[in-house]
Scaffold this active site. Structure first.
Site, mmCIF file in Angstrom:
data_model
loop_
_atom_site.group_PDB
_atom_site.id
_atom_site.type_symbol
_atom_site.label_atom_id
_atom_site.label_comp_id
_atom_site.label_asym_id
_atom_site.label_seq_id
_atom_site.Cartn_x
_atom_site.Cartn_y
_atom_site.Cartn_z
ATOM 1 N N LYS A 278 0.616 -1.126 -0.119
ATOM 2 C CA LYS A 278 0.108 -0.123 0.257
ATOM 3 C C LYS A 278 0.868 1.286 -0.412
ATOM 4 O O LYS A 278 2.088 1.442 0.866
ATOM 5 C CB LYS A 278 -1.161 0.050 1.594
ATOM 6 C CG LYS A 278 -1.624 -0.294 1.320
ATOM 7 C CD LYS A 278 -2.923 -0.396 2.663
ATOM 8 C CE LYS A 278 -4.243 -1.001 2.086
ATOM 9 N NZ LYS A 278 -5.504 -1.184 3.428
ATOM 10 N N GLU A 363 -19.540 -7.728 9.081
ATOM 11 C CA GLU A 363 -20.522 -7.154 10.246
ATOM 12 C C GLU A 363 -21.358 -8.160 9.998
ATOM 13 O O GLU A 363 -21.576 -7.889 11.878
ATOM 14 C CB GLU A 363 -21.471 -6.362 8.694
ATOM 15 C CG GLU A 363 -20.707 -4.956 8.074
ATOM 16 C CD GLU A 363 -20.039 -5.727 7.405
ATOM 17 O OE1 GLU A 363 -19.370 -4.543 6.820
ATOM 18 O OE2 GLU A 363 -19.847 -6.560 6.617
ATOM 19 N N ARG A 391 -26.134 -4.537 6.095
ATOM 20 C CA ARG A 391 -24.852 -6.260 5.604
ATOM 21 C C ARG A 391 -25.182 -6.988 6.833
ATOM 22 O O ARG A 391 -25.251 -7.551 6.427
ATOM 23 C CB ARG A 391 -24.002 -5.990 5.502
ATOM 24 C CG ARG A 391 -23.559 -4.939 4.004
ATOM 25 C CD ARG A 391 -21.922 -4.966 4.101
ATOM 26 N NE ARG A 391 -21.698 -6.111 2.826
ATOM 27 C CZ ARG A 391 -20.820 -6.047 1.996
ATOM 28 N NH1 ARG A 391 -19.354 -5.652 2.820
ATOM 29 N NH2 ARG A 391 -20.518 -6.728 1.167
#
Length: 617
Positions: A278, A363, A391
């Protein structure tokens, strides 16, 4: 500085380049990314990490006929730049400009709209099956990160793919979790070998020969897995029916090109594991990729942000409150589905590491995990964005509310969210929460009230939710106490002498409601609770005013205004009413204040709507 990049207006242009030119293109693309995002803000570190991968994918595959499905979409800026939207990057995430995520309506190269994670494998599998049904040789590629692989949906798709025998390639972009450290010359060589036709033909023909000899077949299968397992972590994915290849260096263009070219010629399900960094190529982002995940405008020479704000954000208010309440109660447990920084849990995680749980992008698990904690006497606080709570709606109903468990939901990013657009907007939470039994729903009008509601919800013995907006609050000072407010009670904050119009404001809408009321000389109530709704206050205002107006930053259907109308009906009260809120549409990205004005939810819009209603009443 970007002469080569400027010549690329589509992947067709890219594929005309010599392979030797691609490294220079990657350098120009990376430089352009930093310069562009520094002016617009957006996602940076994740995009810098996939520059070489994006170039290689569009170079090897015949896009857009071959389908590239990006997971989440945080990493698709290079993809947008190479697919004809380089100049449009100046209006990234701005009103009428291009979105920060893939959008099917924006480009033929955006094959699937994203925003939430872990959808890519399912969608790409569907596209692969569609191609198979049509007898096409089209390829489908899902690009998914290691974070998104923590979600159950990704593994559901992998499991289902095992029965499909589709031409599907899943690319695992391992840039944080570091599933494997075995990246180097040996693994790059093995990836070339394992993705080559010779290995694939031997592997397939060997399995056919051994099918008639089950014991030998099982032995051979285990021997192959153990041989691979010594240098690769692919046994899990092989068990799902994929041919595992990698891990390889995701910044080594020659290796990427060779491996992808080999894979494109293979039939069946392939799994390529790449390792990237990243923030690659921009030192501040390499050093702190989390900080540079989502950025505001910054100085590209040093990475220093231009953003300044004196007011605390609601997220910061929640973070401060969480530490203070944890100091007071050792039963408090903080839970986040992979949004520690975004939800304001950093200080809590550092001070109480044994009471902090980041469950990954999961979630559904987060809610049922919280339910299990509550069953045995702990006090879980689930910090979650409004859009991500959607979700886990079944778990919210079935595992938490149905059992009336002691769980507090701190719901961030409620209402419109500006530049992140409709995928991240918290437009529906009041509607989808209000119909669930056993739940208290609160909406604070300022920072201090948010803190009070968090305490109220935490100390309430049952399911409670506090929903608050993104960004800075009103600037209201917050006290350090853990005081509560009476459940189900609103308050009148402005009294009109005319007694003509009563405005019932919910949460963030109190400020513009007061501004509009000063022009209309209207009464204003800060309702504070959506459930239980303050029936007594509604009755009082309805009997003393000619027009009742409700205002909320939520979808009108089934929201707070509907709750007021239901209360009036139950009381047999018949008054002219006006309900203001978000319209029945997905609202595109833009500047938050402008978006509210376009929905008629700023002071001028509220006054105009009320004046019009008064004329026709």
């Amino acid at each position: 500085m970007t002469a080569l990049l400027n010549s690329i207006n589509s992947p067709e242009d890219l594929r005309k380049l010599d392979r030797e030119e691609l490294a220079a293109l990657a350098a120009e693309l990376r430089s352009f990314l930093v310069e562009s995002v520094s002016k617009t803000g957006g996602h940076l570190a994740s995009n810098l990490g996939v520059v070489e991968l994006t170039i290689a994918l569009h170079y090897v595959f015949n896009t857009p006929d071959d389908r590239l499905v990006w997971d989440v979409g945080h990493q698709t800026y290079p993809h947008k730049i190479l697919t004809g939207r380089r100049e449009a990057m100046t209006h990234l995430r701005k009103p009428t400009g291009i979105a920060g995520f893939p959008r099917r309506g924006e480009s033929a190269y955006d094959t699937f709209g994203t925003g939430h994670s872990s959808t890519s494998i399912s969608a790409a599998l569907g596209m692969a099956i569609a191609a198979k049904q049509a007898g096409l040789e089209r390829r489908s590629v899902a690009i998914i990160g290691d974070g998104a692989m923590t979600a159950g949906m990704a593994f559901e798709a992998l499991n289902n793919a095992g029965d499909m025998n589709a031409n599907l390639l899943v690319i695992l972009n391992d840039n944080d979790m570091s599933i494997s450290n075995n990246v180097g010359a040996l693994n790059n060589y093995l990836a070339r070998l394992l993705s080559g036709r010779f290995y694939d033909s031997v592997r397939r023909s060997g399995k056919k020969v051994l099918e008639m000899m089950p014991p030998v077949k099982e032995f051979a299968k285990r021997a192959e897995e153990h041989a691979k397992g010594m240098v690769t972590p692919g046994t899990l994915f092989e068990e799902f029916g994929f041919n595992y290849i990698g891990p390889i260096d995701g910044h080594d263009l020659p290796v990427l090109l060779d491996t992808l070219s080999n894979i494109r010629e293979l039939k069946g399900m392939q799994f390529l594991h790449i390792v990237t960094q990243k923030g690659k190529g921009f030192e501040p982002a390499e050093d702190d990729p989390n900080k540079y995940h989502g950025v505001s405008k910054f100085d590209p020479s040093n990475g220093v942000s231009h953003a300044t704000s004196a007011a605390k954000t609601y997220t910061q208010v929640f973070g401060d409150w969480l530490v203070d309440m944890a100091d007071a109660d050792n039963k408090l447990i903080g839970i986040t589905p992979a949004m520690c920084d975004g939800s304001g849990l950093n200080a809590f995680a550092e001070k109480y590491p044994s009471r902090y749980f980041d469950v990954g992008i999961a979630e559904q698990h987060a809610l049922t995990f919280a339910a299990g904690l509550a069953c045995d006497g702990l006090k879980p606080v689930v910090a979650i964005y409004s859009t991500f709570l959607q979700r886990a709606y079944d778990q919210l109903i079935h595992d938490v509310a149905l059992q009336n468990l002691d769980v507090l939901f701190a719901i961030d990013r409620a209402g419109l969210v500006g530049a992140d657009g409709p995928t991240h907007a918290g437009s529906f939470d009041l509607s989808y929460l209000r119909c669930i039994p056993n739940i208290v729903i609160m909406a604070p009008s300022d920072e201090n009230e948010c803190r009070q509601m968090l305490s109220t919800g935490y100390l309430y013995n049952g399911v409670a939710a506090v929903r608050y907006p993104r960004g800075a609050g009103t600037g209201a000072p917050t006290n350090s106490s853990l005081e509560t407010i009476p459940i189900g009670k609103g308050e009148i904050v402005r009294t009109s002498k005319l007694k003509k119009v009563a405005i019932l404001a919910f949460g963030s809408m109190l400020t513009p409601a007061l501004q509009a009321a000063s022009m209309l000389d209207a009464t204003v109530a800060n309702m504070r609770f959506v459930k239980p709704i303050d029936v007594d206050l509604i009755k009082k205002l309805t009997k003393t005013h000619n027009l009742i107006v409700t205002i909320e930053e939520n979808a009108l259907m089934g929201g707070a205004g509907t709750a007021v109308l239901e209360a009036m009906q139950s009381l047999n009260l018949v008054n002219p009413t006006l309900c203001l809120g978000l319209p029945d549409t997905f609202i595109e990205h833009g500047v938050h204040e402008t978006m509210l004005a376009e929905c008629g939810l700023d002071a001028a819009g509220i006054e105009k709507a009320i004046q019009l209603k008064l004329k026709v009443s």
